[in-house]
Design an enzyme around this catalytic site. Sequence first.
Site, short mmCIF file in Angstrom:
data_model
loop_
_atom_site.label_atom_id
_atom_site.label_comp_id
_atom_site.label_asym_id
_atom_site.label_seq_id
_atom_site.Cartn_x
_atom_site.Cartn_y
_atom_site.Cartn_z
N ARG A 541 0.84 -1.20 0.00
CA ARG A 541 0.00 0.00 0.00
C ARG A 541 0.87 1.25 0.00
O ARG A 541 1.90 1.29 0.67
CB ARG A 541 -0.91 0.04 1.23
CG ARG A 541 -2.03 -0.97 1.21
CD ARG A 541 -3.09 -0.63 2.23
NE ARG A 541 -2.53 -0.40 3.55
CZ ARG A 541 -3.15 0.26 4.52
NH1 ARG A 541 -4.34 0.79 4.31
NH2 ARG A 541 -2.59 0.42 5.70
N SER A 605 6.94 -5.12 7.47
CA SER A 605 6.42 -6.02 8.51
C SER A 605 7.18 -7.35 8.58
O SER A 605 6.60 -8.44 8.58
CB SER A 605 4.94 -6.28 8.27
OG SER A 605 4.24 -5.07 8.20
N ASP A 659 4.92 -3.06 11.26
CA ASP A 659 3.48 -2.76 11.24
C ASP A 659 2.89 -2.72 12.65
O ASP A 659 1.93 -1.99 12.92
CB ASP A 659 2.73 -3.77 10.37
CG ASP A 659 2.93 -5.21 10.80
OD1 ASP A 659 3.88 -5.48 11.55
OD2 ASP A 659 2.15 -6.08 10.36
#
Length: 943
Positions: A541, A605, A659
């Site tokens: 994203r 992450s 994350d």
Amino acid sequence: MLAVHLVSFFFSKLQEDPTKKVDRILYAMRLTDDQLKEISATFQAEMKKGLSSDSNAAAAVKMLPTHVHSTPVGSEKGEFLALDLGGSKFKVLQVKVKEGMGIIRGGVEMEEKTYPIPEELLMGKGAELFDLVSESLKDFMQEKNIDLEKKHPLALTFSFPCEQSRLDQGTLLNWSKNYQVRGFQGKDVVQALRQAVDRAGGMDVEVLALVNDTVATMMTCGFEDSYCEVGLIIGTGTNACYMEAMRNVDLVEGDEGRMCVNTEWGGFGDDGALADFITDFDRDVDAASNNPGKQIFEKMVSGMYLGELVRLVVLKMAKKGLLFDGYVSSALRTKGTITTGQVAAMEEYKNGLTNTKNILTSLDLNPSADDCVAVQHISTIVSFRSSNLVAAGLAAILMRIKENQNLRTLRITVGVDGTVYKTHPQYPKRLHKVVRRLLPECHVRFVLSDSGSSIGAAMVTAVAQRLASQRRKVDERLLAFKLSIEQLRLVKATMRAGLEAGLKMKGSSAVKMLPSYVCRTPDGKECGKYLALDLGGTNFRVLLVKFRKGLQPRSRLYHKIYTIPQEIMQGTGEDLFDHIVDCISDFLEYMGIKNVRLPAGFTFSFPCEQTALDTGMLVSWTKGYKATDCEGHNVVSMLREAIKRRNEFDLDIAALINDTVGTMMSCAYEDPQCEIGLIAGTGTNLCYMEEVKNIEKLEQKKKMEREKQDEGSEGGDKMADNEVQKMCINTEWGGLGDDGSLDHIITSYDVEVDQNSINSGKQRFEKLTSGMYLGEVVRQVLLDLTRGGLLFKGNVTEPLKKPGIFETKFLSQIESDHLALLQVRSILQGLGLDSTSDDSIIVKEVCEVVSRRAAQLCGAGMAAVVDKIRENRGLDHLNITVGVDGALYKLHPHFSGVLRETAKVLAPQCVVTFLPSEEGSGKGAALITAVARKKEEMQLTKT
């Protein structure tokens, strides 16, 4: 002269059509389809009334739970004794059931003996009746050389209404069929039988099941036809049973699976529901019965009353001069002189009129040919009404089953028994035709039961034994997933030890405890535009986040999602980062900001060893990534190099974050007490704000930085800043257990999942708790249960063998409180797994134990963290907020609740609030960048 001709013509027409005078008398018994549909709808409403705990007491249709949860599947086997008590005689049987064979193919062998019941016992004491039954049982066993010392399972078919609280218990509600045994109503039938067996002595029998004859009929036919879910008796009495969804049976606890409900539909109309359809003849029959006002429907349709209805009609017409020239014999006036068997004989296709004449002659009547035609027509209308009413009731049951299963069409089999159905020449055909006319969307097969009530009782016992054996074996396999409070406390202690070990300078720890260099949480005053990049799974994203002081909403967010193809995830590192930069370029162009150099935060992450906020070496890939030449390299540098290669835009990459850290920061923007971040989704991880003084490896680094500054060297890490008291630690707790510390709770199914993963031996805690693996753990359990013959009839299908077929999202769907088992079955069928209702219950239970264990383990880990924070601060009680993200926490119906409850039990001195994050990792990256830039501006201002 004309008048004479008219009279002659009138009488000649009557002579030509003797049925018309019958039609005038019995017009009310000729029911139209609209009337039958009205009766069917009324019966459906009565069924709902009987199923509800609020209205059952007043319901005429009692809808009695039988505690029979399953129809036969073909794997039943064993030897059983059976007693069949329900008429003027009773039977004792030995039934041998062979596995995998239907009744027609010789799957059931039966020996039986019939014993008469003296008429005085039908009016005597209950103990005397059951003493006769037990003595007859003993006689049968001795005659058939059945070992009296060996324990034998026994089932009792008892054809009277009973209220059951379990399969082997039943309280008699009322007698019927001319039984009027004294002092027995309200007593437990099974207990009475057991006491009688004890009095007889010398037998070792275990009464396992009390079964209504209707249920037994359904079970017998179900052994031959797996679609049989309805039982129907049309004989001396009448009744129906069917398999109802447990969620609709208020009188029994639990809402999983199905249960056979004995409708006791003979009482339909006792409350006046059939008042518009009852004739004077029905009222006369009822008034002369031994239970006036009761069993109204049964008195309109069953064999005990059809002959009497015909007699009353014939009697009335004779009195009116419409039959036998008005002659009424003494026999015709006598109750019971026309039987239902005679009604059937009168309706025979070829010999019907001859039989009618002989029957009427035996009643001292001298019938003409027209009299015989008229009486035959009376029999036809009375029996036709019976089949019509039965069809209406059956249509209501079939419609309910169809609606329960939410089907457009229903394929179903009805098992039928009873002398009326078996011996009446026209009855079955009429019944079938009307049912199909009322329910054209249902494909109904009628199967005649052979010794239904006798074999059926044994089948109920066989099914009960199969389910009990299956239950034990399933429980044995699932026991390893059910963690005790002691085991959870040990997991908490293991996690605490891992946290402490990971903070130390020396030694290794499965819990990496990586410093994030995030030292402050937001204060809510952040402002400006920031770019956030988020890589953590199969999607990447890119976000533009705007923070605004004093405005609502305080932040605005724009984003696009890009897919990371499998070949990129497992290709080269250069290809991966080039693909990421391509996505960033597309987003900047889409937003029209390609020429603006924005500060950016990079949410990455995966485990990274950070030496500064904008520097991090990848420790190891997780979540299916295997890109080469990345582990051990600075991922921020790799990103910057990829941006240079493209040479279209520039970014000020100010922060590299996990994350989990991003989630914590995002929630801290809303709640200042948020100092923990938790991810419970595809992967799992936790971060929290640790006292810097406890981070030994960080303290050592600070010492080295001070020495450099003392020597006059420039630069150095900002960790030398004495203002820093806390730092967010990315625990990477998914690695807990990599050192074997969780072996005491790891099952054989977990071992199988681990060995088939791309990182065998690593991330053991994550493989017990995260969405990437829970579905696969469930699949391994289902595979084992199927191989053991406990699921899907032992049929191991190709889809079940396929890794990854059972996605974790199915756990969330299957465990939904509002999901009927039919929908569970639909999910399984979508996976190519053809399941029964019983299979669906087991699959749901497997999902529940696997997901519950995952939530409990996360709760135990959380308890270790919050207790550590409380002790760090020297507090008796701690109030703290946890920012949470991840589909497992947000979408699973029970995961979050179990996690919270476990943490509460294991850390009672901590009040933990869980705050779900919105756009956590992306928004968090932007916030960390904003906080970092604000700190730099403050330092520049001081300088």
